[in-house]
Write an enzyme that holds these catalytic residues in place. Structure first.
Site, PDB file in Angstrom:
ATOM      1  N   THR A   1       1.002  -1.261   0.175  1.00  0.00           N
ATOM      2  CA  THR A   1       0.047  -0.153   0.075  1.00  0.00           C
ATOM      3  C   THR A   1       0.754   1.260  -0.215  1.00  0.00           C
ATOM      4  OG1 THR A   1      -1.642  -1.332   1.326  1.00  0.00           O
ATOM      5  CG2 THR A   1      -1.746   1.168   1.394  1.00  0.00           C
ATOM      6  N   ARG A  29     -11.805  -9.223  -2.875  1.00  0.00           N
ATOM      7  CA  ARG A  29     -11.711  -8.873  -1.617  1.00  0.00           C
ATOM      8  C   ARG A  29     -11.388  -7.385  -1.707  1.00  0.00           C
ATOM      9  NH1 ARG A  29      -6.848  -6.084   1.169  1.00  0.00           N
ATOM     10  NH2 ARG A  29      -7.222  -6.426   3.309  1.00  0.00           N
ATOM     11  N   ILE A  30     -12.063  -6.617  -0.704  1.00  0.00           N
ATOM     12  CA  ILE A  30     -11.878  -5.190  -0.572  1.00  0.00           C
ATOM     13  C   ILE A  30     -11.154  -4.993   0.804  1.00  0.00           C
ATOM     14  CG2 ILE A  30     -13.087  -2.948  -0.398  1.00  0.00           C
ATOM     15  CD1 ILE A  30     -15.327  -4.127  -2.403  1.00  0.00           C
ATOM     16  N   GLY A  31     -10.151  -3.999   0.836  1.00  0.00           N
ATOM     17  CA  GLY A  31      -9.260  -3.776   2.214  1.00  0.00           C
ATOM     18  C   GLY A  31      -9.874  -2.439   2.545  1.00  0.00           C
ATOM     19  N   ASP A  32      -8.910  -1.866   3.394  1.00  0.00           N
ATOM     20  CA  ASP A  32      -9.175  -0.663   3.818  1.00  0.00           C
ATOM     21  C   ASP A  32      -8.952   0.673   2.946  1.00  0.00           C
ATOM     22  OD1 ASP A  32      -6.282   0.774   5.031  1.00  0.00           O
ATOM     23  OD2 ASP A  32      -6.307  -1.459   4.595  1.00  0.00           O
ATOM     24  N   THR A  51      -1.948   2.239   6.706  1.00  0.00           N
ATOM     25  CA  THR A  51      -1.533   0.908   5.936  1.00  0.00           C
ATOM     26  C   THR A  51      -1.179  -0.189   6.937  1.00  0.00           C
ATOM     27  OG1 THR A  51       0.393   0.167   4.599  1.00  0.00           O
ATOM     28  CG2 THR A  51       1.004   1.898   6.093  1.00  0.00           C
ATOM     29  N   GLY A  52      -1.223  -1.457   6.537  1.00  0.00           N
ATOM     30  CA  GLY A  52      -1.233  -2.359   7.473  1.00  0.00           C
ATOM     31  C   GLY A  52      -2.217  -3.714   7.226  1.00  0.00           C
ATOM     32  N   GLU A  53      -2.710  -4.186   8.405  1.00  0.00           N
ATOM     33  CA  GLU A  53      -3.692  -5.354   8.297  1.00  0.00           C
ATOM     34  C   GLU A  53      -5.286  -4.362   8.290  1.00  0.00           C
ATOM     35  OE1 GLU A  53      -1.504  -7.672  12.043  1.00  0.00           O
ATOM     36  OE2 GLU A  53      -3.598  -8.148  11.648  1.00  0.00           O
TER      37      GLU A  53
END
Lengths: 130, 194
Positions: A1, A29-32, A51-53
């Site tokens: 990211t 899959r959609i992330g943050d 950024t991250g999990e």
């Protein structure tokens, strides 16, 4: 990211985040990163990129929380970022960069490292990983 | 008023054993992108233009996990996402599931500026990209040999990973000898730094 946050000479803030997501993720899959309030947020007080999990960032609405604690708890940028990373990540690993409309800039992470670089008009500049 | 300020990131969760040359490569890229942003600010570009400009640069370089160099899905394809927000009026734009748009952050900007919505995804986002005439490429433009290798590792480990590039000596047998840090339930050594 990857991400960028800026406050310009008019005091206007903006944030942007972009990513390919997780390796071996499920299709769809959609992330943050594209979720306003989670991975990215900007208002008249500050701008944040995370950024991250991704799933932990979503649960914590991390980016919006920085702005919210500044607005409702009266914290300054550094206090807000410390609070959010320390208390809102729900055991997840993440980091963020943030600027305020007053010209402050900061970053914070609870992971091993975060690739980042910051600068301000007063001459401050930092590039780091650890 | 405190003057302008800018911050850039290339991702979190870095392998502590990242080789020096990779660290230097990362810092050079971060410095270059920071300088692009600083120049834009000194030219009085508004904040929203600066963030888009800098993130476009990060997307184009394959070092970090965005645009070219993005992590791969379980099918070996790339699906990218991005968002942008203008704090002055809290307008925002986001895209997900884009597979052929060279700079997803610019498509997100167009969603904000040129559509009645805030978020477009998958085929709708791709169709909007065509309407807007943004630069589009084949999906394999975004795929790097490093990431093909990482996907193979991930499948062997039967895991979903952060896309961080790691030196081979930091995974496999070498990682077992030195008990690793853990993240997301997995040893840090299987993560490759972005």
């Amino acid at each position: 990211t990857v991400g960028c946050v800026v406050v310009d000479s008019q005091g206007h803030c903006a944030a942007a985040t972009s990513t390919g997501g997780l390796m071996n993720k499920m299709v769809g899959r959609i992330g943050d990163s594209p979720l306003i309030g989670s991975g990215t947020y900007a208002c008249d007080i500050c701008a944040v990129s995370c950024t991250g999990e991704g799933e932990a960032i979503i649960r914590g609405t991390l980016a919006r929380d920085v702005a919210a604690v500044m607005e409702y708890k009266g914290l300054d940028l550094q206090e807000a970022v410390d609070f959010v990373i320390g208390k809102r990540l729900d055991k997840g690993k993440a980091g963020l960069i943030a600027v305020s409309s007053k010209g402050e800039v900061t970053c914070r992470f609870n992971s091993v490292g975060m690739f980042r670089a910051c600068a301000a008009e007063d001459g401050y500049m930092e590039v780091g990983i650890w | 008023m405190g003057g302008w300020a800018i911050a850039v990131h290339g991702g979190a969760g870095v392998d502590p054993n990242l080789p020096k040359d990779r660290q230097e490569q990362a810092t050079r890229l971060l410095t270059r992108c920071l300088q692009i942003g600083i120049s834009a600010l000194r030219s009085s570009l508004p904040a929203i233009d600066v963030v888009e400009l800098v993130v476009r640069e990060l997307e184009t370089d394959p070092f970090f996990n965005s645009g070219r160099g993005s992590a791969l899905t379980e099918k070996g394809t790339v699906e990218m996402e991005a968002s942008i927000m203008d704090g002055a009026d809290r307008r925002c734009g986001a895209v997900s599931g884009v597979t052929t748009v060279k700079n997803p952050v610019s498509l997100a900007r167009l969603v904000m500026d040129k559509s009645p919505h805030s978020y477009l995804a998958f085929s709708g986002a791709e169709e909007f990209a065509k309407q807007m005439g943004v630069e589009m490429v084949e999906n394999d433009y975004f795929i790097t040999s490093d990431n093909v290798g990482m996907l193979k590792l991930a499948k062997e480990a039967n895991s979903i990973l952060f896309d961080y590039r790691i030196p081979l000596e930091s995974c496999g047998a070498a990682a077992v000898e030195n008990p690793p840090l853990h993240m997301n339930g997995l040893p840090i050594s299987v993560y490759a730094p972005e």
